[in-house]
Design a protein around this motif. Structure first.
Motif, mmCIF file in Angstrom:
data_model
loop_
_atom_site.group_PDB
_atom_site.id
_atom_site.type_symbol
_atom_site.label_atom_id
_atom_site.label_comp_id
_atom_site.label_asym_id
_atom_site.label_seq_id
_atom_site.Cartn_x
_atom_site.Cartn_y
_atom_site.Cartn_z
ATOM 1 N N GLU A 139 -28.914 3.975 -36.310
ATOM 2 C CA GLU A 139 -26.675 4.185 -36.057
ATOM 3 C C GLU A 139 -26.192 5.027 -37.435
ATOM 4 O O GLU A 139 -25.979 4.183 -38.183
ATOM 5 N N ASP A 140 -25.950 6.096 -36.882
ATOM 6 C CA ASP A 140 -24.731 6.982 -37.257
ATOM 7 C C ASP A 140 -23.267 6.423 -36.070
ATOM 8 O O ASP A 140 -23.361 6.646 -35.305
ATOM 9 N N ASP A 141 -22.794 5.572 -37.007
ATOM 10 C CA ASP A 141 -21.550 4.776 -36.762
ATOM 11 C C ASP A 141 -20.346 5.882 -37.559
ATOM 12 O O ASP A 141 -19.389 5.331 -37.690
ATOM 13 N N HIS B 172 -23.633 5.763 -42.756
ATOM 14 C CA HIS B 172 -21.632 6.114 -42.286
ATOM 15 C C HIS B 172 -21.037 6.569 -43.542
ATOM 16 O O HIS B 172 -21.995 7.263 -44.269
ATOM 17 N N SER B 173 -20.047 7.408 -43.584
ATOM 18 C CA SER B 173 -19.498 7.952 -44.394
ATOM 19 C C SER B 173 -18.065 7.663 -44.715
ATOM 20 O O SER B 173 -17.120 7.453 -43.783
ATOM 21 N N VAL B 174 -17.142 8.301 -45.137
ATOM 22 C CA VAL B 174 -16.440 8.512 -45.802
ATOM 23 C C VAL B 174 -15.538 9.750 -45.173
ATOM 24 O O VAL B 174 -14.076 10.075 -45.060
ATOM 25 N N SER B 175 -16.121 10.999 -44.296
ATOM 26 C CA SER B 175 -15.855 11.619 -43.367
ATOM 27 C C SER B 175 -14.646 11.996 -42.740
ATOM 28 O O SER B 175 -14.188 13.237 -42.624
ATOM 29 N N LYS B 176 -14.517 10.543 -42.185
ATOM 30 C CA LYS B 176 -14.412 10.967 -40.843
ATOM 31 C C LYS B 176 -12.191 9.776 -41.000
ATOM 32 O O LYS B 176 -11.610 9.919 -40.732
ATOM 33 N N THR B 177 -12.660 9.104 -42.376
ATOM 34 C CA THR B 177 -11.466 8.427 -42.506
ATOM 35 C C THR B 177 -10.729 8.749 -43.624
ATOM 36 O O THR B 177 -10.042 8.865 -43.540
HETATM 37 C C1 LIG Z 1 -22.455 12.535 -35.503
HETATM 38 C C2 LIG Z 1 -22.127 13.116 -36.506
HETATM 39 N N1 LIG Z 1 -22.495 12.305 -37.268
HETATM 40 C C3 LIG Z 1 -22.172 12.038 -39.202
HETATM 41 C C4 LIG Z 1 -21.062 13.195 -39.827
HETATM 42 C C5 LIG Z 1 -20.857 12.618 -40.756
HETATM 43 O O1 LIG Z 1 -21.485 14.209 -41.749
HETATM 44 P P1 LIG Z 1 -21.345 13.302 -43.254
HETATM 45 O O2 LIG Z 1 -21.311 12.244 -43.027
HETATM 46 O O3 LIG Z 1 -22.242 13.937 -43.788
HETATM 47 O O4 LIG Z 1 -19.748 14.181 -43.533
HETATM 48 C C6 LIG Z 1 -20.028 13.828 -38.540
HETATM 49 C C7 LIG Z 1 -19.194 14.781 -38.686
HETATM 50 O O5 LIG Z 1 -19.363 15.548 -38.040
HETATM 51 C C8 LIG Z 1 -21.270 13.799 -36.992
HETATM 52 O O6 LIG Z 1 -20.259 14.681 -36.044
#
Ligand SMILES: Cc1ncc(COP(=O)(O)O)c(C=O)c1O
Length: 471
Positions: A273-275, A302-307
């Motif tokens: 699940e990619d949240d 999950h990650s901090v990439s969008k937050t």
């Molecule tokens: C669908 C999706 N999943 C995950 C990510 C984030 O990836 P990461 O945490 O490796 O930066 C992104 C970033 O654009 C995304 O579009």
């Protein structure tokens, strides 16, 4: 035997009895500048320091530096260390091509508002970490992640996403990208060869599974999300974005979520699940993570990439215990663990409620930006249609018949607007649609970008009309 003396700083070595020392030094430095090893602008040691290191008289170095300065390889000023000059004509590797100019209006998806990064809070958290971290923790980290961050994440993910996480189920790693790659390695070790992926789905995230050795099998996504009944038998896992499908923006319907969990229970398959952007939902509270329904069948990534910011490269996987152990071992074999100071700074941010405060600050801003972009586009053309829900940092906009993705991308680029398309992420043909990121532009910028994009669509329509006239 001739004696050799060398400089570790400059990678030069002089051999006694192999010709004049100043000539040897000159030749080696000249070669270093020509082949690009000593780049323009690099400071060399002072003649005194280099002479001491090479165990030669200072005059040897002064003579060599003087000759190279006369040839234009070095710039010397009295009292200052010499600096490597531009390579004289004819020598050196070709200069790198200049980076392409950034588009005037960048509507490509993928990034949060980087200007909103909480620099002051992050700086304070890092300083406190540096002050307090015991020396013993500056050795190799726990490959599963620092226990303090894992404890903070367990609380945060439970509270915000309904994820049933205990610290021993969490593995901290370099973003969703690495979480997926490690998951692929672990699945391969367990004999899984194929993974079902949504069609369309992000080419990068899919690519990480492929890089990890799995073969993707595409399963179509409709307005209800992926239909689990269409997962082929040979797929031992499925990668989904149930809270906010990328790129269409639809939310997986409750019946499909239930069917997905039933698929995992019946087949023993793993749900990945990619949240990725679940903290950003603007019209109502986001649906909880599927992981909360079946923690023993889901790897939640999950990650901090969008937050916060993708540059931090901090993410995690919450997995069933045996898989979490295998993921930690894969992480150890891959790179011995995630940088500790940043892990502790993130733990500070979460524990002090700074991450929540940051999200409360940016959420209404993103919502306004989405409304502005969508409002301007729909006011300009009634034949556009917005797909999916009001969430995340991007929106998919369906193009009307007659407007192809490629034509619109090209016309938009000619007007200085960069956009992405659903087609870039799709295996099977789909109705043409643009994927637009709105997080980085303020409202004025979004209005201007949307107007240029509308004009680009008009350009395409006009070209098509003219073509029909000619025919
Ligand atoms: C669908 C999706 N999943 C995950 C990510 C984030 O990836 P990461 O945490 O490796 O930066 C992104 C970033 O654009 C995304 O579009």
């Amino acid at each position: 035997m001739p004696r050799t003396s060398s400089s570790l700083e400059l990678l030069v070595a002089l051999r006694r009895g192999a010709g004049p020392l100043h000539g040897q030094l000159e030749a080696q430095l000249r070669d270093g500048v020509r082949d690009g090893r000593l780049a323009s602008g690099v400071r060399l040691p002072s003649s005194r320091a280099l002479a001491a290191e090479l165990e030669v008289s200072r005059g040897v170095v002064v003579e060599a530096y003087g000759q190279l300065a006369a040839e234009g390889y070095l710039m010397v000023r009295p009292g200052a260390a010499p600096v490597v000059g531009a390579v004289p004509a004819g020598g050196g590797p070709p200069p790198p091509a200049p980076p392409p100019a950034p588009p005037r209006h960048d509507l490509r998806p993928g990034l949060p508002d980087l200007s909103a990064f909480p620099r002051a809070e992050w700086g304070r958290a890092l300083r406190r970490t540096l002050r307090d971290v015991p020396d013993a923790e500056l050795g190799y980290p726990d490959p599963a992640g620092h226990p303090r961050l894992r404890a903070a994440l367990a609380g945060y993910l439970g509270r915000v996403r309904g994820v049933r996480a205990s610290p021993d189920r969490i593995v901290v790693c370099g973003g969703v990208a690495e979480a997926l790659r490690l998951t692929a390695f672990v699945l391969r070790e367990r004999g899984v060869t194929a993974v079902a992926v949504e069609d369309p789905s992000h080419v990068e995230t899919q690519g990480q599974l492929v890089y990890g050795g799995l073969q993707p099998v595409h399963v179509a996504v409709d307005e209800q999300g992926l239909d689990p009944r269409a997962i082929p038998e040979r797929a031992g896992a499925v990668l989904v974005t149930p809270a906010h499908h990328f790129p269409s923006g639809v939310v997986m319907a409750p019946e499909r979520r239930a069917a997905l969990v039933a698929w995992a229970r019946q087949t023993g398959g793993l749900i990945v699940e990619d949240d990725y952007d679940a903290e950003h939902r603007y019209d109502r509270a986001p649906v909880g993570a599927v992981q909360g329904l079946a923690p023993d069948h889901v790897v939640h990534v999950h990650s901090v990439s969008k937050t916060l910011a993708p540059a931090l490269r901090l993410g995690w996987a919450v997995a069933p215990r045996p898989i979490a152990e295998a993921l930690a071992e894969a992480k150890r074999r891959s790179d011995l663990g995630t940088p500790v100071l940043e892990q502790l700074a993130l733990a500070e941010l979460i524990e002090r409620g700074e991450l929540d405060r940051h999200l409360r600050r940016v959420r209404p801003r993103y919502r306004r930006r989405r409304d502005t972009l969508v409002g301007t586009l729909l006011a300009g053309r009634a034949d556009l249609a917005v797909e999916g829900v009001a969430a995340g940092l991007h929106v998919a906009v369906r193009l009307p018949p007659g407007l192809g993705e490629e034509a619109v991308v090209t016309a938009a680029a000619a007007r200085g607007v960069a956009v992405a398309t659903v087609g870039q992420h799709a295996a099977a043909p789909r109705p043409p649609a643009l994927v637009l990121g709105y997080a980085r532009l303020a409202e004025d910028g979004l209005r201007a970008a949307a107007r240029e994009l509308l004009a680009a669509m008009d350009d395409v329509s006009r070209t098509c009309d003219n073509r029909h006239d000619v025919i």
